[in-house]
Design a protein around this motif. Structure first.
Motif, short mmCIF file in Angstrom:
data_model
loop_
_atom_site.label_atom_id
_atom_site.label_comp_id
_atom_site.label_asym_id
_atom_site.label_seq_id
_atom_site.Cartn_x
_atom_site.Cartn_y
_atom_site.Cartn_z
N GLN A 196 -11.50 -0.23 -6.04
CA GLN A 196 -10.85 -0.56 -7.32
C GLN A 196 -11.79 -0.31 -8.49
O GLN A 196 -11.39 0.22 -9.52
CB GLN A 196 -10.41 -2.03 -7.33
N TYR A 250 -7.25 -8.18 0.52
CA TYR A 250 -7.59 -7.28 -0.57
C TYR A 250 -8.03 -8.08 -1.80
O TYR A 250 -7.40 -9.06 -2.18
CB TYR A 250 -6.40 -6.40 -0.96
N PRO A 256 0.85 -1.20 0.00
CA PRO A 256 0.00 0.00 0.00
C PRO A 256 0.89 1.25 0.00
O PRO A 256 1.84 1.34 0.78
CB PRO A 256 -0.78 -0.12 1.31
N PRO A 316 -4.63 -6.27 4.50
CA PRO A 316 -4.09 -6.34 3.13
C PRO A 316 -4.14 -7.75 2.56
O PRO A 316 -4.28 -7.94 1.35
CB PRO A 316 -2.64 -5.87 3.30
N GLU A 337 -9.65 -3.21 6.12
CA GLU A 337 -9.47 -4.60 5.70
C GLU A 337 -8.01 -4.98 5.83
O GLU A 337 -7.13 -4.14 5.58
CB GLU A 337 -9.80 -4.71 4.22
N THR A 350 -16.60 -5.98 -1.01
CA THR A 350 -15.64 -5.52 -0.01
C THR A 350 -15.23 -4.11 -0.41
O THR A 350 -15.35 -3.72 -1.57
CB THR A 350 -14.39 -6.40 0.02
N ARG A 351 -14.72 -3.35 0.55
CA ARG A 351 -14.37 -1.95 0.24
C ARG A 351 -13.22 -1.91 -0.75
O ARG A 351 -13.18 -1.04 -1.63
CB ARG A 351 -14.02 -1.20 1.52
N SER A 352 -12.27 -2.85 -0.65
CA SER A 352 -11.16 -2.83 -1.59
C SER A 352 -11.66 -3.04 -3.02
O SER A 352 -11.21 -2.42 -3.97
CB SER A 352 -10.10 -3.86 -1.22
N ASP A 410 -8.86 -8.40 -5.92
CA ASP A 410 -8.24 -7.93 -7.15
C ASP A 410 -9.27 -7.96 -8.26
O ASP A 410 -9.62 -9.01 -8.79
CB ASP A 410 -7.03 -8.82 -7.50
#
Lengths: 370, 283
Positions: free
Chosen positions: A208, A189, A93, A186, A184, A202-204, A191
């Motif tokens: 994205q 995370y 990150p 890492p 969250e 999810t927020r990630s 993709d």
């Protein structure tokens, strides 16, 4: 005969491609150098890299040239290219507190630690047509640069000191006035380029999807929320534009960290009043986060607004519904699907006609009885 | 200047492997939509990217490929997809259904019966049959999990009440292996019965919607219907194809601009040509 006519497909495609190429070249002007697009159409390049989800300024410029300036098409070219590349590493990150700032403002506080830096902006420039650019000569063009750089002494002194700009929203955090979204790990995370979005996202995954969303679609949805379909009244805690380094753990020795390059980012941290979520509500501000490749402030603001609006427990407006937002902001998907209606639908339409005629036949008999 | 070269079949090997794994899951649970990380292709979304990713992931050097769009091998998009696959693989292509080991299709199942050693890959715009009645993905996944197809049945019932018959023409809902309601892709009704207990493996790819699903060979595939309102296929009033004379194939209506005459011709052009020469394998 129809059958023979359809067989022209192969030749028709080739000729259509050649004709399109002719339309790009027929103006009798000199071909545009990719480097010129990269330098002088930098905002278009940034937009294409953002929507294309690939930080590659030269390729984005090439894509813009190839697509004759169609940003949707150019972003699509970049995405298709990135499909051919294996995913070898995930960067760590990036900490945007360490951003090499070229612009940084807050609309929440007048005086902020580190100060406000307007940077390269046309926000306060009157939008008058610059007719002198119709005949811009390369001598004056270069002379301006030499003159500007020569007069830029104080800023260069400042840059050698590598100033650090603390985050404005940290002030609110310290006071306990900011409710941060759940963090969250890492390791978890998502993709987006390797997985389909599932809901609740999810927020990630959300971030994205927003980061490579299409400018116009995101702006329209964010604007709907700002205008009243939803209730986000944003205040820009901080908007910053600058370069951040990308770090990757060494593939063999993960304790060693390698810098693989830097990317230009626009980041917006937006603060908004809490919603009345019930009796036990805590009096706090909430955060909306937006970040995108390149210099693209409207997109980062739209993203932060949508990140915030999608936290509504019971979506009451389109911009609050994560499925509605995330499924409809991707320009490559929406433009492709809208364009696909140009494909032949003879079979489907024939099937429709067949049903329609069947209903009409039956209705006809029924109508006779009336 | 930087030069770039592409892998066999355009996609990188990791991606192909991922897609093949997801296809195995799809085959193991007939009719279930498997989410996957759909890649952007150099073909626009909505133009067959789902089918294309499947084809490129399963194709090997020994395969012979056929691509059709609306039944036709020479429709512009079929040409484009076939050219792309051939250019990135170097594989042999054909227009003859019987010769192909992989057939990629949009909106049709070939007229000629396909065999066990062949695979039919469908391009799918909407993988979710419940989209007729429910816009939310979160909700439709719940409905599938609970086999809650009431809304779909009511939708079909109301169609009959309103119009006297089920008016769905293409994308007719089917129940696969007595478990999952499935979108057969926008094939006409004419093609739906061909999915039932077929010899061939059917793979479905929805690139934009990022879903894969499958109907393995010899699987029960039944169109949704009522005891008193049976599923029927299109009826062309017994008119034959003008080119090959077939009365059993799916037909397109053609207007002759010179004579102002309306006539019918086969949508499956390769079958039509073979049929004219008397070269069709009949069951």
């Amino acid at each position: 005969m129809a059958y023979v006519a359809v067989k022209g497909g192969e030749k028709a495609i080739k000729e259509a491609e050649r004709l399109a190429q002719y339309f790009r070249c027929r103006g009798d002007s000199a071909p545009i150098a990719v480097r010129q697009i990269q330098d002088q159409m930098r905002l278009a390049v940034d937009r294409v890299m953002g929507e294309g989800g690939l930080y590659a300024p030269e390729l984005a410029a090439l894509a813009l040239k190839q697509s004759e300036g169609d940003t949707l098409e150019a972003a699509f070219l970049l995405r298709a290219f990135s499909s051919t590349l294996p995913r070898r590493h995930y960067s760590l990150p990036a900490d945007s507190s360490d951003m090499r700032i070229m612009r940084r403002i807050s609309s929440a506080f007048k005086d902020i630690p580190g100060g406000q830096f307007l940077g390269p902006t046309k926000d306060y420039t009157q939008r008058l047509m610059a007719f002198d650019l119709l005949e811009e000569n390369s001598h004056a063009f270069r002379a301006f640069v030499s003159e500007y750089v020569a007069g830029d002494v104080p800023d260069r002194v400042l840059l050698t000191q590598q100033p650090r700009f603390p985050k404005v929203v940290d002030l609110l955090r310290l006071e306990g006035l900011l409710a941060d979204p759940a963090v969250e790990s890492p390791a978890n995370y998502a993709d987006l380029t390797r997985q389909a979005i599932r809901f609740p996202a999810t927020r990630s995954m959300r971030l994205q999807a927003l980061a490579r969303g299409e400018n116009g679609s995101m702006l329209a949805l964010a604007y709907s929320s700002m205008r009243g379909y939803g209730a986000v009244h944003p205040c820009i805690g901080e908007l910053r534009v600058g370069h951040v380094e990308l770090l990757v753990p060494h593939p063999l020795d993960p304790t060693e960290i390698i810098t693989v390059g830097e990317v230009l980012l626009t980041e917006v941290e937006l603060v908004a009043r809490m919603r009345n979520e019930g009796k036990g509500s805590v009096a706090q501000l909430t955060l909306g986060y937006g970040v995108c490749f390149g210099h693209n402030e409207v997109k980062a603001i739209a993203m932060a607004t949508l990140d915030r609006s999608m936290t509504a427990a019971n979506p009451g407006a389109p911009a609050e519904d994560e499925e509605f937002v995330l499924y409809h902001i991707d320009g490559i998907e929406s433009a492709g699907f809208a364009a696909h209606w140009k494909l032949p639908h003879y079979v489907d339409f024939q099937a429709d006609l067949n049903r329609l005629r069947s209903v009409v036949d039956r209705r006809g008999k029924a109508n006779d009885l009336l | 200047m930087t030069s770039y070269s592409y892998n066999y079949g355009f996609l990188d090997e990791q991606t192909k492997k991922e897609i093949r794994r997801k296809l195995l899951q799809a085959v193991a649970i007939p009719g279930y939509q498997v989410p996957y990380g759909s890649r952007e292709m150099p073909i626009a979304r909505g133009w067959g990217t789902g089918g294309l990713q499947i084809t490129l992931s399963i194709i090997g050097k020994q395969d012979t490929l056929k691509v059709i769009d609306q039944g036709c091998d020479f429709s512009v998009n079929a040409c484009n997809l076939r050219n792309f696959i051939a250019a990135t693989t170097g594989n042999t292509v054909t227009t003859d259904t019987a010769e192909a080991s992989i057939v990629q299709t949009r909106h049709r199942i070939p007229e000629e019966a396909m065999r066990e050693d062949q695979i039919l890959v469908f391009q799918v715009p909407y993988p979710e049959i419940l989209r007729w009645v429910e816009p939310s993905e979160r909700e439709t996944r719940r409905m599938h999990a609970e086999r809650d197809y009431g809304k779909l049945w009511v939708f079909l019932y109301e169609d009959i009440v309103r119009w006297g018959e089920i008016t769905l023409s293409y994308r007719y809902p089917v129940l696969v292996n007595q478990r999952y309601a499935m979108d057969p892709s926008p094939i006409p009704r004419h093609d739906v019965p061909k999915l039932h207990q077929a010899e061939t493996l059917f793979l479905f790819g929805a690139g934009r919607e990022k879903r894969l699903y499958a109907v393995p060979p010899y699987t029960e595939v039944v169109p949704l219907q009522f005891e008193d309102y049976h599923f029927t296929v299109e009826n062309f009033g017994g008119q034959p194809c003008r080119s090959c004379g077939s009365t059993s194939s799916y037909l397109n209506e053609v207007y002759d601009s010179e004579t102002n005459e309306r006539y019918f011709s086969c949508s499956d052009t390769s079958h039509c040509a073979k049929n004219s020469q008397g070269a069709i394998r009949h069951e």
